[in-house]
Design a protein around this motif. Structure first.
Motif, PDB file in Angstrom:
ATOM      1  N   ILE A  68     -26.888 -41.999  19.073  1.00  0.00           N
ATOM      2  CA  ILE A  68     -26.239 -41.007  19.941  1.00  0.00           C
ATOM      3  C   ILE A  68     -24.737 -41.269  20.021  1.00  0.00           C
ATOM      4  N   MET A  69     -24.360 -42.533  20.207  1.00  0.00           N
ATOM      5  CA  MET A  69     -22.933 -42.863  20.310  1.00  0.00           C
ATOM      6  C   MET A  69     -22.200 -42.602  18.998  1.00  0.00           C
ATOM      7  N   ALA A  70     -22.852 -42.826  17.873  1.00  0.00           N
ATOM      8  CA  ALA A  70     -22.228 -42.521  16.581  1.00  0.00           C
ATOM      9  C   ALA A  70     -21.952 -41.032  16.466  1.00  0.00           C
ATOM     10  N   ASN A  71     -22.871 -40.210  16.962  1.00  0.00           N
ATOM     11  CA  ASN A  71     -22.657 -38.762  16.926  1.00  0.00           C
ATOM     12  C   ASN A  71     -21.504 -38.349  17.839  1.00  0.00           C
ATOM     13  N   VAL A  72     -21.432 -38.969  19.010  1.00  0.00           N
ATOM     14  CA  VAL A  72     -20.320 -38.676  19.929  1.00  0.00           C
ATOM     15  C   VAL A  72     -18.992 -39.060  19.277  1.00  0.00           C
ATOM     16  N   LEU A  73     -18.940 -40.226  18.640  1.00  0.00           N
ATOM     17  CA  LEU A  73     -17.712 -40.654  17.967  1.00  0.00           C
ATOM     18  C   LEU A  73     -17.358 -39.731  16.797  1.00  0.00           C
ATOM     19  N   LEU A  74     -18.354 -39.297  16.050  1.00  0.00           N
ATOM     20  CA  LEU A  74     -18.115 -38.377  14.941  1.00  0.00           C
ATOM     21  C   LEU A  74     -17.529 -37.059  15.444  1.00  0.00           C
ATOM     22  N   TYR A  75     -18.143 -36.489  16.455  1.00  0.00           N
ATOM     23  CA  TYR A  75     -17.643 -35.229  17.014  1.00  0.00           C
ATOM     24  C   TYR A  75     -16.255 -35.411  17.619  1.00  0.00           C
ATOM     25  N   SER A  76     -16.015 -36.545  18.265  1.00  0.00           N
ATOM     26  CA  SER A  76     -14.691 -36.809  18.845  1.00  0.00           C
ATOM     27  C   SER A  76     -13.642 -36.902  17.748  1.00  0.00           C
ATOM     28  N   GLY A  77     -13.958 -37.599  16.671  1.00  0.00           N
ATOM     29  CA  GLY A  77     -13.029 -37.714  15.555  1.00  0.00           C
ATOM     30  C   GLY A  77     -12.725 -36.370  14.926  1.00  0.00           C
ATOM     31  N   ILE A  78     -13.746 -35.564  14.731  1.00  0.00           N
ATOM     32  CA  ILE A  78     -13.541 -34.225  14.171  1.00  0.00           C
ATOM     33  C   ILE A  78     -12.711 -33.381  15.126  1.00  0.00           C
ATOM     34  N   GLY A  79     -12.973 -33.485  16.424  1.00  0.00           N
ATOM     35  CA  GLY A  79     -12.194 -32.733  17.416  1.00  0.00           C
ATOM     36  C   GLY A  79     -10.729 -33.100  17.396  1.00  0.00           C
ATOM     37  N   VAL A  80     -10.424 -34.385  17.290  1.00  0.00           N
ATOM     38  CA  VAL A  80      -9.029 -34.836  17.248  1.00  0.00           C
ATOM     39  C   VAL A  80      -8.357 -34.354  15.969  1.00  0.00           C
ATOM     40  N   ILE A  81      -9.064 -34.414  14.849  1.00  0.00           N
ATOM     41  CA  ILE A  81      -8.486 -33.936  13.584  1.00  0.00           C
ATOM     42  C   ILE A  81      -8.192 -32.446  13.652  1.00  0.00           C
ATOM     43  N   VAL A  82      -9.135 -31.676  14.187  1.00  0.00           N
ATOM     44  CA  VAL A  82      -8.915 -30.226  14.320  1.00  0.00           C
ATOM     45  C   VAL A  82      -7.753 -29.953  15.269  1.00  0.00           C
ATOM     46  N   TRP A  83      -7.674 -30.685  16.373  1.00  0.00           N
ATOM     47  CA  TRP A  83      -6.569 -30.525  17.324  1.00  0.00           C
ATOM     48  C   TRP A  83      -5.241 -30.834  16.645  1.00  0.00           C
ATOM     49  N   TRP A  84      -5.184 -31.916  15.871  1.00  0.00           N
ATOM     50  CA  TRP A  84      -3.958 -32.313  15.188  1.00  0.00           C
ATOM     51  C   TRP A  84      -3.534 -31.262  14.162  1.00  0.00           C
ATOM     52  N   ILE A  85      -4.490 -30.749  13.379  1.00  0.00           N
ATOM     53  CA  ILE A  85      -4.170 -29.712  12.391  1.00  0.00           C
ATOM     54  C   ILE A  85      -3.658 -28.463  13.090  1.00  0.00           C
ATOM     55  N   ALA A  86      -4.303 -28.059  14.182  1.00  0.00           N
ATOM     56  CA  ALA A  86      -3.850 -26.878  14.926  1.00  0.00           C
ATOM     57  C   ALA A  86      -2.452 -27.093  15.482  1.00  0.00           C
ATOM     58  N   ARG A  87      -2.183 -28.286  15.933  1.00  0.00           N
ATOM     59  CA  ARG A  87      -0.850 -28.593  16.481  1.00  0.00           C
ATOM     60  C   ARG A  87       0.206 -28.553  15.383  1.00  0.00           C
ATOM     61  N   VAL A  88      -0.089 -29.135  14.223  1.00  0.00           N
ATOM     62  CA  VAL A  88       0.868 -29.119  13.104  1.00  0.00           C
ATOM     63  C   VAL A  88       1.111 -27.694  12.640  1.00  0.00           C
ATOM     64  N   MET A  89       0.061 -26.906  12.523  1.00  0.00           N
ATOM     65  CA  MET A  89       0.216 -25.507  12.103  1.00  0.00           C
ATOM     66  C   MET A  89       0.992 -24.705  13.142  1.00  0.00           C
ATOM     67  N   GLY A  90       0.762 -24.979  14.417  1.00  0.00           N
ATOM     68  CA  GLY A  90       1.492 -24.293  15.477  1.00  0.00           C
ATOM     69  C   GLY A  90       2.979 -24.640  15.448  1.00  0.00           C
ATOM     70  N   ASP A  91       3.293 -25.900  15.165  1.00  0.00           N
ATOM     71  CA  ASP A  91       4.704 -26.313  15.067  1.00  0.00           C
ATOM     72  C   ASP A  91       5.391 -25.656  13.888  1.00  0.00           C
ATOM     73  N   ARG A  92       4.693 -25.480  12.794  1.00  0.00           N
ATOM     74  CA  ARG A  92       5.272 -24.840  11.603  1.00  0.00           C
ATOM     75  C   ARG A  92       5.565 -23.369  11.853  1.00  0.00           C
ATOM     76  N   LYS A  93       4.693 -22.702  12.582  1.00  0.00           N
ATOM     77  CA  LYS A  93       4.884 -21.272  12.860  1.00  0.00           C
ATOM     78  C   LYS A  93       6.055 -21.054  13.794  1.00  0.00           C
ATOM     79  N   SER A  94       6.265 -21.977  14.743  1.00  0.00           N
ATOM     80  CA  SER A  94       7.347 -21.799  15.705  1.00  0.00           C
ATOM     81  C   SER A  94       8.705 -22.212  15.124  1.00  0.00           C
ATOM     82  N   SER A  95       8.703 -22.911  13.997  1.00  0.00           N
ATOM     83  CA  SER A  95       9.976 -23.345  13.389  1.00  0.00           C
ATOM     84  C   SER A  95      10.598 -22.266  12.540  1.00  0.00           C
TER      85      SER A  95
END
Length: 95
Positions: A68-95
């Motif tokens: 169960i904890m491995a699944n939570v860590l996997l989902y957390s890691g994927i969530g952070v990666i998606v958040w980071w990609i969205a943030r980088v893409m958002g910064d590029r659009k505003s520049s």
């Protein structure tokens, strides 16, 4: 980012909770389609094979908790990666 991490972690708890709830309510094997969906949404559920034959022991509970904890860590890691990609893409659009 904390909110994304919490939501992703909670999302990682949903598939195991659904699987345990289904097995508790019906007390019989669920449909094969349901098991396939859970296998995709909870990839570390394969670890539960290590508990075969020792379902009620302390070690089985440890292995289940680890899965169960491995699944939570996997989902957390994927969530952070998606958040980071969205943030980088958002910064590029505003520049």
């Amino acid at each position: 980012m904390k909110r994304v991490l919490l939501v992703a972690a909670a999302g990682g708890l949903v598939p195991p909770a659904a699987w345990f709830a289904a097995h508790t309510v019906w007390k019989q094997p669920t449909s094969l389609k349901f098991e396939h969906i859970i296998g995709v949404l909870w990839p570390s559920s394969i670890w539960l094979l290590a508990t075969d034959g020792m379902e009620s022991t302390a070690m089985a509970h440890v292995v289940t908790t680890m899965a169960i904890m491995a699944n939570v860590l996997l989902y957390s890691g994927i969530g952070v990666i998606v958040w980071w990609i969205a943030r980088v893409m958002g910064d590029r659009k505003s520049s």
